[in-house]
Design a protein around this motif. Structure first.
Motif, PDB file in Angstrom:
ATOM      1  N   SER A   8      34.644  80.916  32.813  1.00 27.96           N
ATOM      2  CA  SER A   8      33.390  80.914  32.063  1.00 27.96           C
ATOM      3  C   SER A   8      32.236  81.440  32.926  1.00 27.96           C
ATOM      4  O   SER A   8      31.386  82.201  32.448  1.00 27.96           O
ATOM      5  CB  SER A   8      33.077  79.507  31.572  1.00 27.96           C
ATOM      6  OG  SER A   8      31.830  79.461  30.944  1.00 27.96           O
ATOM      7  N   ASP A   9      32.207  81.034  34.194  1.00 30.02           N
ATOM      8  CA  ASP A   9      31.177  81.535  35.118  1.00 30.02           C
ATOM      9  C   ASP A   9      31.259  83.056  35.221  1.00 30.02           C
ATOM     10  O   ASP A   9      30.237  83.747  35.164  1.00 30.02           O
ATOM     11  CB  ASP A   9      31.361  80.953  36.530  1.00 30.02           C
ATOM     12  CG  ASP A   9      31.105  79.464  36.618  1.00 30.02           C
ATOM     13  OD1 ASP A   9      30.408  78.925  35.748  1.00 30.02           O
ATOM     14  OD2 ASP A   9      31.614  78.843  37.582  1.00 30.02           O
ATOM     15  N   THR A 106      30.824  74.224  39.643  1.00 28.44           N
ATOM     16  CA  THR A 106      31.078  75.199  40.695  1.00 28.44           C
ATOM     17  C   THR A 106      29.813  75.394  41.528  1.00 28.44           C
ATOM     18  O   THR A 106      28.715  75.031  41.113  1.00 28.44           O
ATOM     19  CB  THR A 106      31.530  76.549  40.108  1.00 28.44           C
ATOM     20  OG1 THR A 106      30.547  77.011  39.186  1.00 28.44           O
ATOM     21  CG2 THR A 106      32.881  76.430  39.429  1.00 28.44           C
ATOM     22  N   SER A 107      29.980  76.018  42.677  1.00 31.82           N
ATOM     23  CA  SER A 107      28.871  76.124  43.621  1.00 31.82           C
ATOM     24  C   SER A 107      27.682  76.924  43.089  1.00 31.82           C
ATOM     25  O   SER A 107      26.544  76.621  43.415  1.00 31.82           O
ATOM     26  CB  SER A 107      29.344  76.714  44.949  1.00 31.82           C
ATOM     27  OG  SER A 107      29.950  77.961  44.747  1.00 31.82           O
ATOM     28  N   VAL A 108      27.920  77.934  42.258  1.00 34.54           N
ATOM     29  CA  VAL A 108      26.792  78.725  41.753  1.00 34.54           C
ATOM     30  C   VAL A 108      25.960  77.953  40.752  1.00 34.54           C
ATOM     31  O   VAL A 108      24.824  78.317  40.470  1.00 34.54           O
ATOM     32  CB  VAL A 108      27.221  80.071  41.121  1.00 34.54           C
ATOM     33  CG1 VAL A 108      27.857  80.959  42.144  1.00 34.54           C
ATOM     34  CG2 VAL A 108      28.095  79.870  39.924  1.00 34.54           C
ATOM     35  N   ARG A 109      26.510  76.883  40.211  1.00 37.69           N
ATOM     36  CA  ARG A 109      25.783  76.102  39.221  1.00 37.69           C
ATOM     37  C   ARG A 109      25.151  74.854  39.796  1.00 37.69           C
ATOM     38  O   ARG A 109      24.390  74.183  39.123  1.00 37.69           O
ATOM     39  CB  ARG A 109      26.742  75.699  38.098  1.00 37.69           C
ATOM     40  CG  ARG A 109      27.220  76.884  37.336  1.00 37.69           C
ATOM     41  CD  ARG A 109      28.154  76.449  36.292  1.00 37.69           C
ATOM     42  NE  ARG A 109      28.212  77.461  35.265  1.00 37.69           N
ATOM     43  CZ  ARG A 109      28.722  77.256  34.096  1.00 37.69           C
ATOM     44  NH1 ARG A 109      29.209  76.094  33.780  1.00 37.69           N
ATOM     45  NH2 ARG A 109      28.754  78.219  33.217  1.00 37.69           N
ATOM     46  N   SER A 166      20.923  79.314  33.719  1.00 35.42           N
ATOM     47  CA  SER A 166      21.421  80.676  33.898  1.00 35.42           C
ATOM     48  C   SER A 166      21.580  80.957  35.380  1.00 35.42           C
ATOM     49  O   SER A 166      20.942  80.349  36.217  1.00 35.42           O
ATOM     50  CB  SER A 166      20.407  81.640  33.288  1.00 35.42           C
ATOM     51  OG  SER A 166      20.616  82.934  33.744  1.00 35.42           O
ATOM     52  N   PHE A 167      22.402  81.917  35.700  1.00 32.30           N
ATOM     53  CA  PHE A 167      22.589  82.306  37.095  1.00 32.30           C
ATOM     54  C   PHE A 167      21.380  83.062  37.518  1.00 32.30           C
ATOM     55  O   PHE A 167      21.055  83.505  38.423  1.00 32.30           O
ATOM     56  CB  PHE A 167      23.837  83.196  37.237  1.00 32.30           C
ATOM     57  CG  PHE A 167      25.071  82.449  36.889  1.00 32.30           C
ATOM     58  CD1 PHE A 167      25.650  81.610  37.801  1.00 32.30           C
ATOM     59  CD2 PHE A 167      25.631  82.579  35.649  1.00 32.30           C
ATOM     60  CE1 PHE A 167      26.786  80.925  37.479  1.00 32.30           C
ATOM     61  CE2 PHE A 167      26.773  81.891  35.322  1.00 32.30           C
ATOM     62  CZ  PHE A 167      27.357  81.067  36.245  1.00 32.30           C
TER      63      PHE A 167
END
Length: 167
Positions: A8-9, A106-109, A166-167
């Protein structure tokens, strides 16, 4: 090793890249052309601002593409009663005598201020794979750590339930 991302990421990052390339890039190029047509570029603030925004967009595209290129896809393989990726966990912090709720992501979130704890963080690493009632030691560094008790694990059925930024 790159960022640890879910499918999903990856889809969300790819969607942002596509939007930036197909929509924003065209708009920003037009803004630069329009500002350039106003004359003397040395004193043209609009031109410099448009150029800066165009460069910012291109930089973001390169950053996201590099992230995807080096990404490692992760999935949740935890049992139904264990803490896993995208689960919400209610923990009791013994040192603070407080109950806190976090979502393992996850780390980006990750955003601990928003209740999102990365699987790469000390707390996220410590909680993964444990069950309700477990007393878990969270090792912060070589000299410091603390204990938490897992009070509740709420399984998330799908990532579509995410309320993530959002990223």
């Amino acid at each position: 090793m790159g960022e640890r991302l879910t499918k999903s990421d990856v889809e969300k990052i790819q969607a942002e890249i596509d939007h930036r390339k197909l929509v924003e890039r065209k708009e920003l190029i037009e803004a630069v052309k329009e500002a350039r047509s106003h004359g003397d570029l040395s004193e043209n603030f609009e031109y410099h601002a448009a150029k800066k925004e165009k460069n910012r967009n291109e930089s973001r595209i390169r950053y996201l593409e590099r992230m995807l290129k080096n990404a490692v896809i992760v999935e949740d393989h935890s049992a139904s009663d264990e803490v896993g990726l995208n689960n919400t966990v209610e923990i009791y912090c013994e040192d603070d005598d407080e109950v806190e709720t976090y979502r393992i992501v996850t780390s980006v979130r990750g955003s601990s201020l928003n209740g999102l704890v990365s699987i790469e963080s000390p707390l996220g690493k410590a909680l993964l794979g444990h069950k309700e009632g477990d007393r878990v030691f969270v090792k912060v560094n070589a000299d410091f750590g603390y204990y938490v008790v897992i009070r509740k694990v709420i399984k998330t059925e799908s990532e579509a339930e995410d309320q993530i930024r959002s990223f």
